[in-house]
Design an enzyme around this catalytic site. Structure first.
Site, PDB file in Angstrom:
ATOM      1  CB  SER A  94      -0.898   0.143   1.283  1.00 53.39           C
ATOM      2  OG  SER A  94       0.028   0.104   2.340  1.00 53.39           O
TER       3      SER A  94
ATOM      4  CG  ASP B 259      -4.297  -2.091  -1.509  1.00 52.20           C
ATOM      5  OD1 ASP B 259      -5.159  -1.847  -2.084  1.00 52.20           O
ATOM      6  OD2 ASP B 259      -4.603  -2.149  -0.191  1.00 52.20           O
ATOM      7  CG  HIS B 260      -5.988   1.598  -0.408  1.00 52.57           C
ATOM      8  ND1 HIS B 260      -7.358   2.208  -0.619  1.00 52.57           N
ATOM      9  CD2 HIS B 260      -6.545   0.450   0.273  1.00 52.57           C
ATOM     10  CE1 HIS B 260      -8.340   1.136  -0.188  1.00 52.57           C
ATOM     11  NE2 HIS B 260      -7.846   0.466   0.458  1.00 52.57           N
TER      12      HIS B 260
ATOM     13  CD  GLU C 218     -12.516   2.484  -1.313  1.00 57.07           C
ATOM     14  OE1 GLU C 218     -13.307   2.996  -0.313  1.00 57.07           O
ATOM     15  OE2 GLU C 218     -11.607   1.854  -1.046  1.00 57.07           O
TER      16      GLU C 218
ATOM     17  CB  THR D  22      -6.059  -5.442  10.193  1.00 61.51           C
ATOM     18  OG1 THR D  22      -6.070  -4.202   9.782  1.00 61.51           O
ATOM     19  CG2 THR D  22      -6.286  -5.112  11.732  1.00 61.51           C
TER      20      THR D  22
ATOM     21  CG  ASN E  90      -7.871  -5.939  -0.951  1.00 62.83           C
ATOM     22  OD1 ASN E  90      -7.799  -6.658  -1.797  1.00 62.83           O
ATOM     23  ND2 ASN E  90      -7.449  -4.562  -1.162  1.00 62.83           N
TER      24      ASN E  90
ATOM     25  CG  HIS F  35     -10.595  -2.795  -0.143  1.00 65.68           C
ATOM     26  ND1 HIS F  35     -10.127  -1.417  -0.437  1.00 65.68           N
ATOM     27  CD2 HIS F  35     -10.769  -3.484  -1.285  1.00 65.68           C
ATOM     28  CE1 HIS F  35      -9.481  -1.505  -1.532  1.00 65.68           C
ATOM     29  NE2 HIS F  35      -9.812  -2.818  -2.348  1.00 65.68           N
ATOM     30  N   GLY F  36     -11.033  -4.488   3.724  1.00 66.66           N
ATOM     31  CA  GLY F  36     -11.507  -4.532   5.317  1.00 66.66           C
ATOM     32  C   GLY F  36     -12.030  -5.925   5.892  1.00 66.66           C
TER      33      GLY F  36
ATOM     34  CG  ASP G 117      -8.490   5.170  -2.086  1.00 64.37           C
ATOM     35  OD1 ASP G 117      -9.760   5.440  -2.470  1.00 64.37           O
ATOM     36  OD2 ASP G 117      -8.265   4.739  -1.077  1.00 64.37           O
TER      37      ASP G 117
END
Length: 294
Positions: free
Chosen positions: A50, A84-85, A136, A236, A233, A211-212, A106
């Site tokens: 990211s 990413d992002h 997104e 965490t 994705n 995501h998340g 993003d």
């Protein structure tokens, strides 16, 4: 084996109503753990770097990217690299030379028309370089420590009709949709709007991305794949596993000074997490062949 192409992995998964797991990596231990877990599960995987991870590495993309590429080329399963992002156009333009076959641009923080215009320009450039591009629409909160959006706030969920227009207007290859997950969750208590996901899947003819995903319990993950998600994705969950293992090690060994000791147990905890989550996504329940904790 040679680096895989993200777009090819996602296309194959979407055609089979499966999902490709995409894990965010920050350190070499993350990279090694994701590949080892994927090899144990016998499944292809995407390594994601990211923009925040690049910032952590003093703003330098190539050291981590080259390490990831070298590790990926020695893997026994297909491994692709994904940037990413990305907010920075400058970072976007480094992707082809750094081994990435895909990017997630993003601009979701911008008003719709600005998001559309910025993403269209990014997609045009990316496609000219042979890159697969994800965008997104909606708000998957929790990035950069921000609180999750109100689920009922305007724009907090991806609208199917707006999404169809956005995909047509931008030409992106995949769309990350906001259906109830949140970035950076350390508990697995989130629930998705599966009715909305079904409508989005019906409205769009490109792969959908979730995501998340670290905040979702196993049943929500498998239901998301069944509902049309083709790329999942995860970030965490790796950090939770690594940090927890390191805390336990240092509590038991307060005299430890060699970083290989605690980083090693952290890496192995991530390997087990990767193996388990890949198998959940593929098989729908916790794996019977899961790696055991040492």
């Amino acid at each position: 084996m040679p680096l895989a192409a993200t777009g090819e992995l996602i296309a194959a998964a979407a055609a089979a109503r499966h999902a490709v797991p995409a894990f965010n990596v920050i350190t070499l231990e993350h990279v090694e753990a994701v590949i080892a877990g994927a090899e144990h599960a016998g499944a292809p995987v995407v390594l994601q770097v990211s923009e925040n991870a690049v910032k952590y590495r003093y703003g330098r993309l190539l050291p981590l990217a080259r390490a990831a590429a070298e590790a990926a080329e020695r893997a026994a399963v297909p491994v692709a690299l994904h940037l990413d992002h990305i907010h920075s156009d400058g970072l976007l333009r480094q992707a082809p030379g750094a081994g990435f076959s895909s990017v997630m641009y993003d601009a979701a923080r911008l008003p719709y028309e600005e998001n559309l215009a910025a993403t269209r320009a990014a997609a045009d450039w990316a496609h000219a370089q042979g890159l697969w591009i994800e965008a997104e629409l909606g708000q998957v909160g929790g990035k950069n420590g921000e609180p999750p959006p109100d689920p009922h706030a305007p724009g907090a969920r991806t609208d199917p009709q707006e999404a169809a227009a956005f995909v047509t207007g931008t030409g992106v290859d995949a769309l990350a949709v906001a259906v109830g997950s949140t970035h950076a969750m350390t508990t697995r208590t989130a629930a998705l709007d599966h009715g909305l996901l079904k409508r989005l899947s019906a409205a769009l003819d490109i792969p959908l991305v979730l995501h998340g995903s670290s905040g979702l319990p196993d049943g929500e993950l498998t239901a998301a794949v069944a509902g049309g998600i083709a790329k999942v994705n995860i970030g965490t969950a790796l950090n939770v596993a690594m940090t927890g293992a390191i805390r336990e090690f240092l509590a038991a060994h307060p005299e430890a000074a060699d970083s290989r000791g605690y980083l090693g147990v952290g890496r192995e905890a991530m390997v087990r997490t990767v193996d388990r989550l890949i198998t959940v996504l593929r098989d729908g329940d916790a794996p019977s062949h899961a790696l055991e904790a040492p």
